[in-house]
Design a protein around this motif. Structure first.
Motif, mmCIF file in Angstrom:
data_model
loop_
_atom_site.group_PDB
_atom_site.id
_atom_site.type_symbol
_atom_site.label_atom_id
_atom_site.label_comp_id
_atom_site.label_asym_id
_atom_site.label_seq_id
_atom_site.Cartn_x
_atom_site.Cartn_y
_atom_site.Cartn_z
ATOM 1 N N CYS A 292 0.821 -1.200 0.000
ATOM 2 C CA CYS A 292 0.000 0.000 0.000
ATOM 3 C C CYS A 292 0.860 1.258 0.000
ATOM 4 C CB CYS A 292 -0.878 -0.002 1.237
ATOM 5 S SG CYS A 292 -1.846 1.478 1.381
ATOM 6 N N THR B 54 -11.265 1.365 -1.193
ATOM 7 C CA THR B 54 -11.717 2.085 -2.378
ATOM 8 C C THR B 54 -10.601 2.254 -3.391
ATOM 9 O OG1 THR B 54 -11.144 4.214 -1.419
ATOM 10 C CG2 THR B 54 -13.356 3.396 -0.995
ATOM 11 N N CYS B 55 -9.476 1.613 -3.150
ATOM 12 C CA CYS B 55 -8.347 1.783 -4.065
ATOM 13 C C CYS B 55 -8.699 1.172 -5.414
ATOM 14 C CB CYS B 55 -7.097 1.125 -3.517
ATOM 15 S SG CYS B 55 -5.673 1.368 -4.572
ATOM 16 N N PRO B 56 -8.707 1.987 -6.454
ATOM 17 C CA PRO B 56 -9.193 1.490 -7.734
ATOM 18 C C PRO B 56 -8.260 0.519 -8.425
ATOM 19 C CG PRO B 56 -8.448 3.753 -7.943
ATOM 20 C CD PRO B 56 -8.343 3.402 -6.494
ATOM 21 N N ILE B 57 -6.979 0.552 -8.064
ATOM 22 C CA ILE B 57 -6.071 -0.304 -8.808
ATOM 23 C C ILE B 57 -5.591 -1.520 -8.042
ATOM 24 C CG2 ILE B 57 -5.200 1.208 -10.594
ATOM 25 C CD1 ILE B 57 -3.359 2.451 -8.834
ATOM 26 N N ARG C 10 -7.031 -4.223 -6.872
ATOM 27 C CA ARG C 10 -7.471 -5.536 -7.334
ATOM 28 C C ARG C 10 -6.711 -5.962 -8.586
ATOM 29 N NH1 ARG C 10 -12.727 -5.623 -9.229
ATOM 30 N NH2 ARG C 10 -11.865 -7.280 -10.550
ATOM 31 N N ARG C 11 -6.569 -5.008 -9.476
ATOM 32 C CA ARG C 11 -5.867 -5.293 -10.734
ATOM 33 C C ARG C 11 -4.423 -5.718 -10.487
ATOM 34 N NH1 ARG C 11 -8.569 -4.730 -15.733
ATOM 35 N NH2 ARG C 11 -10.618 -3.984 -15.123
ATOM 36 N N VAL C 12 -3.772 -4.966 -9.637
ATOM 37 C CA VAL C 12 -2.370 -5.263 -9.374
ATOM 38 C C VAL C 12 -2.244 -6.597 -8.660
ATOM 39 C CG1 VAL C 12 -0.278 -4.502 -8.204
ATOM 40 C CG2 VAL C 12 -1.725 -2.836 -9.339
ATOM 41 N N LYS D 71 -4.015 -9.155 -9.115
ATOM 42 C CA LYS D 71 -4.100 -10.198 -10.136
ATOM 43 C C LYS D 71 -2.744 -10.393 -10.820
ATOM 44 C CE LYS D 71 -6.097 -11.194 -14.638
ATOM 45 N NZ LYS D 71 -6.648 -10.505 -15.835
ATOM 46 N N ILE D 72 -2.130 -9.286 -11.137
ATOM 47 C CA ILE D 72 -0.816 -9.358 -11.770
ATOM 48 C C ILE D 72 0.175 -10.033 -10.839
ATOM 49 C CG2 ILE D 72 1.136 -7.973 -12.564
ATOM 50 C CD1 ILE D 72 -0.875 -5.943 -13.632
ATOM 51 N N ASN E 187 -7.591 3.891 2.326
ATOM 52 C CA ASN E 187 -8.186 3.829 1.002
ATOM 53 C C ASN E 187 -8.212 2.438 0.388
ATOM 54 O OD1 ASN E 187 -8.662 6.651 0.716
ATOM 55 N ND2 ASN E 187 -6.456 6.903 0.452
#
Ligand code: FES
Ligand code: FES
Lengths: 134, 134
Positions: A92, A104-107, A109-111, A113-114, A101
């Motif tokens: 974080c 509510t952190c928008p990225i 989940r994506r990261v 996955k990576i 945050n």
DNA sequence: GACAAATGGTACCTATCTGGTATCATTACT
DNA sequence: AGTAATGATACCAGATAGGTACCATTTGTC
């Protein structure tokens, strides 16, 4: 930003060299000559590998290091764990504090996955594999 | 090791906030209140985004920032490029020197493969996507 | 036993990178 | 003229990564 840092990379080379060596015991001096690194630095890496149970060492005259495990049992991920404290790509951004945050952190989940992919890949690499493909 | 650094993360939040805002112009003060960051720091990020053509700015009374592009045209990778100088996970461990080992580096190929995946993933993320899933 | 060759352990140093601050100049509206 | 905003730039500080220095300990040879 490097995925594999120096210590880890050097450790890999050192282990591969020891694995390929004819000698019973490989000394820091041998490694210095082969890998072209400052010996004190190399030594510290070797000591860490010894403490981690990856190498066995012998002190004194004709001493040195040898593998404590088969190459196939030494995983790149272990070395990353050892020298880089593991991988946390999603660490974080709010250091020291609890992140207000994360939810509510928008990225994130994506990261995540990576990161999962990267970990899976890395966990599949052991030193025997690296020996072959060299 | 963080894949996404603070500047990038803040930029994402700022852009998402501006995109969602009713206001014509969003000022640094607004962002400070929303994102709970030091204003001077935020301002520098905004300026960088402006220079990069991602935001338009207006100075003076009632000035501020607005998007210069649709969210769908702003890619996370652009921001990483802008604030982190891109991604190079395989950056050679021998800084400054030409690497004498790249050809024989046992892990380079593997890491390159991982890097390719990461890049592909990141390139698929634009700010419109992030808006939705929030 | 003295000596030399090796590792064990630990504290320290230094450059770079990341995150953040401070300051002043410029523009725009009232 | 005054105030509210951004533009530009130089600077600072903490964390991390890479590397060094130093001394203690063990082991074999003479
Ligand atoms: S900020 Fe805590 S996860 Fe993105
Ligand atoms: S050292 Fe140059 S690539 Fe591994």
């Amino acid at each position: 930003m490097r995925l594999i840092q120096s210590h880890t990379d050097y450790a890999v080379r050192a282990i591969l060299f020891i694995a390929a060596s004819e000698k019973e015991m490989v000394s820091s001096a041998d490694l210095e000559a082969e890998l072209d690194l400052p010996r004190p630095f190399m030594r510290r890496i070797m000591q860490d590998l010894q403490k981690a149970g990856i190498l066995k060492s012998l002190r004194g005259y004709q001493g040195g290091f040898q593998l404590a495990k088969a190459p196939a049992e030494i995983f790149l991920m272990d070395l990353i764990e050892l020298f880089q404290g593991g991988l946390d790509l999603t660490e974080c951004i709010f250091r020291k504090k609890v992140c207000p945050n994360c939810k509510t952190c928008p990225i994130r989940r994506r990261v995540k996955k990576i990161e999962n992919y990267v970990l899976r890949e890395l966990q599949g690499i052991n030193l025997a594999v690296l020996m072959q493909e060299k």
